[in-house]
Scaffold this motif. Structure first.
Motif, short mmCIF file in Angstrom:
data_model
loop_
_atom_site.label_atom_id
_atom_site.label_comp_id
_atom_site.label_asym_id
_atom_site.label_seq_id
_atom_site.Cartn_x
_atom_site.Cartn_y
_atom_site.Cartn_z
N ALA A 283 0.82 -1.21 0.00
CA ALA A 283 0.00 0.00 0.00
C ALA A 283 0.85 1.26 0.00
N ASN A 284 2.10 1.15 0.46
CA ASN A 284 2.99 2.32 0.48
C ASN A 284 3.61 2.63 -0.88
N GLY A 285 3.32 1.81 -1.90
CA GLY A 285 3.78 2.09 -3.25
C GLY A 285 5.10 1.45 -3.63
N TYR A 286 5.75 0.71 -2.72
CA TYR A 286 7.07 0.14 -3.01
C TYR A 286 6.97 -1.27 -3.52
N TRP A 287 7.77 -1.53 -4.53
CA TRP A 287 7.73 -2.77 -5.29
C TRP A 287 8.83 -3.70 -4.79
N VAL A 288 8.50 -4.98 -4.58
CA VAL A 288 9.50 -5.98 -4.22
C VAL A 288 9.23 -7.25 -5.01
N GLU A 289 10.27 -8.10 -5.07
CA GLU A 289 10.16 -9.36 -5.78
C GLU A 289 10.70 -10.48 -4.89
N ASP A 395 15.18 -12.41 -4.64
CA ASP A 395 15.12 -11.68 -3.39
C ASP A 395 15.36 -10.21 -3.68
N THR A 396 14.89 -9.37 -2.78
CA THR A 396 15.11 -7.93 -2.86
C THR A 396 16.05 -7.53 -1.73
N TYR A 397 17.07 -6.73 -2.06
CA TYR A 397 18.12 -6.38 -1.11
C TYR A 397 18.24 -4.87 -0.96
N ILE A 398 18.56 -4.44 0.26
CA ILE A 398 18.99 -3.07 0.51
C ILE A 398 20.50 -3.06 0.57
N VAL A 399 21.14 -2.21 -0.22
CA VAL A 399 22.60 -2.11 -0.20
C VAL A 399 23.01 -1.18 0.94
N THR A 400 23.73 -1.72 1.92
CA THR A 400 24.22 -0.96 3.05
C THR A 400 25.74 -0.87 2.99
N ALA A 401 26.32 -0.14 3.91
CA ALA A 401 27.78 -0.05 3.96
C ALA A 401 28.42 -1.39 4.26
N ARG A 402 27.66 -2.32 4.87
CA ARG A 402 28.18 -3.63 5.24
C ARG A 402 27.90 -4.68 4.18
N GLY A 403 27.15 -4.36 3.14
CA GLY A 403 26.82 -5.33 2.11
C GLY A 403 25.33 -5.33 1.81
N ALA A 404 24.88 -6.38 1.15
CA ALA A 404 23.48 -6.47 0.71
C ALA A 404 22.64 -7.16 1.77
N GLU A 405 21.62 -6.48 2.25
CA GLU A 405 20.72 -7.01 3.28
C GLU A 405 19.43 -7.51 2.63
N ALA A 406 19.16 -8.81 2.74
CA ALA A 406 17.91 -9.37 2.22
C ALA A 406 16.75 -8.91 3.10
N ILE A 407 15.69 -8.42 2.49
CA ILE A 407 14.56 -7.94 3.27
C ILE A 407 13.60 -9.06 3.63
N SER A 408 13.67 -10.19 2.93
CA SER A 408 12.78 -11.31 3.23
C SER A 408 13.21 -11.99 4.53
N GLN A 409 12.23 -12.46 5.28
CA GLN A 409 12.48 -13.23 6.49
C GLN A 409 12.41 -14.73 6.23
N ILE A 410 12.33 -15.12 4.94
CA ILE A 410 12.28 -16.54 4.56
C ILE A 410 13.57 -16.85 3.81
N PRO A 411 14.53 -17.50 4.42
CA PRO A 411 15.81 -17.78 3.74
C PRO A 411 15.61 -18.65 2.51
N GLN A 412 16.47 -18.45 1.52
CA GLN A 412 16.41 -19.27 0.32
C GLN A 412 16.88 -20.69 0.61
N ALA A 413 16.15 -21.66 0.07
CA ALA A 413 16.50 -23.07 0.21
C ALA A 413 15.66 -23.86 -0.78
#
Length: 420
Positions: A283-289, A395-413
């Protein structure tokens, strides 16, 4: 006539919006608009004005006398206009005309679209016609011409966002004919550069959108079993995300080589390698995959090989998605994991996301630097040369100074699913 808007002290340049340090907290619920309750977008007018100030700065840097921003209700074409005014028509074209230091004048082809644009943004809106998408009765360039002549902009430099892939060719030709002394150029990169770097507040918006997408994947995991049809699973997944306010939703449930497979009546069967793909806007308008791989019963060695290779390639891309690398570097890291198989990509490996698609594009030819504050979807899609076996994850990631942070709480497997 447009009013002059002066941003608050400390917000005079878009460069102040670049994120630094740790992002704040966990995802927050979507915010309501500070406009009327009927407005269909929760974006605040203050945020729209901060984005506008960023555009003014960029226009000054590039020496533009005017900027026209276009939008149409299609993925990869709606985001420029929605980013700046909080709204884009569902089907029809819309425009915003921006002069340095002045609020946009928005041009819509129907009164209904104009109503929503006005309610959300508070900007001046003009109506160009009746909104018939297959006739030539509307004249949006004619309304734009009137705005520019009122503001005495008949010569100089005019940038158009979306000139190459959104603006109708007839509109582009009409603008050039109306103003022979205006140098018209494609200014899409100007807005791409602003949209690509998210603020700290936008981090929370992206995480909230990710939580909605996760709900859809969990719905699949709860209901999937041998004998259950793609239609049934689609319904459960869409119900889960719509209940959380999802606006645009794409669901693919496929057992073939490519993930762009619409759900259908055929049931899942023993031996299937299933790619489940969900793209959505909160609802906030932001797109994720978000996409994952699932098995039904025992799968063959070749399917398992492709699935495991896809997961390794995905992890390699995440590891390479660090500040200082380029989009090409991410691509090369991903493809290094798939080379031994001779696997072919079904689609590019990813791209920036936010309010619609953003830069960069994860391809070998994109030399865009990876920057802190980018939000990037990575979606390797591998198939064998015979196009019989394939695997995809996303997955959709936020790029931080420490690297790419996955926003999903379901790990890939590679996850097994049960039987009905």
């Amino acid at each position: 006539m447009s009013s002059v808007f002066h941003p608050p002290i400390g917000d005079r340049t878009w460069r102040n919006r670049a994120p630094h340090g740790d992002p704040p907290g966990a995802a927050t619920p979507a915010r309501r608009s500070d406009g009327p309750a009927s407005a269909p977008s929760p974006v605040s007018r203050q945020r729209l004005r901060e984005r506008l100030a960023a555009v003014w700065d960029a226009m000054a840097d590039q020496g533009l006398d005017c900027l026209i921003v276009s939008g149409r209700g299609l993925i990869s074409q709606y985001g420029y206009l929605e980013y700046l005014i909080g709204f884009c028509p569902v089907v029809r074209l819309g425009y915003a005309v921006i002069l340095p230091g002045r609020e946009p004048v928005v041009v819509m082809s129907t009164r209904s679209d104009a109503y929503f644009a006005k309610q959300i943004s508070g900007f001046e809106v003009r109506v160009a016609g009746q909104g018939d998408v297959i006739s030539d009765k509307d004249s949006m360039p004619g309304v734009i011409e009137g705005i520019l002549r009122e503001q005495h902009v008949t010569r100089g430099r005019l940038g158009v966002v979306g000139l190459g892939h959104i603006v109708a060719s007839a509109d582009a030709d009409a603008l050039r004919a109306m103003f022979p002394d205006l140098q018209v150029s494609d200014a899409t990169r100007l807005l791409n550069a602003i949209k690509a770097i998210k603020t700290r507040e936008e981090y929370d918006d992206v995480r909230a959108a990710g939580a909605v997408a996760d709900a859809g994947i969990r719905a699949f995991m709860e209901h999937a079993a041998a004998g259950v049809s793609g239609w049934d699973l689609y319904g459960e997944m869409e119900r889960a995300v719509r209940r959380l306010g999802a606006r645009e939703v794409l669901v693919f449930v496929g057992t073939g080589p490519y993930f762009l497979h619409r759900p259908h009546v055929d049931p899942l069967r023993d031996g299937d390698l299933v790619t489940v793909y969900l793209e959505s806007t909160a609802a906030n308008g932001y797109w994720v995959e978000r996409a994952g791989l699932f098995t039904v019963g025992q799968i063959g060695d070749r399917k398992r090989e492709y699935a495991e290779t896809c997961l390794r390639a995905h992890r390699a891309a995440q590891d390479a998605m660090v500040v200082g690398n380029t989009a090409s570097d991410v691509t090369l890291a991903l493809e290094a994991e798939t080379a031994a198989l001779g696997a072919l990509p079904g689609i590019w490996h990813g791209h920036g996301v936010g309010v619609d698609h953003d830069t960069p594009v994860i391809t070998s030819g994109d030399q865009t630097p990876i920057e802190e504050g980018m939000v990037i979807s990575v979606h390797p899609n591998l198939t064998d040369p015979e196009e019989t076996v394939g695997a995809s994850v996303a997955d959709t990631y936020i790029v931080t100074a420490r690297g790419a942070e996955a926003i999903s709480q379901i790990p890939q497997a590679l996850r097994p699913i049960g039987r009905s």
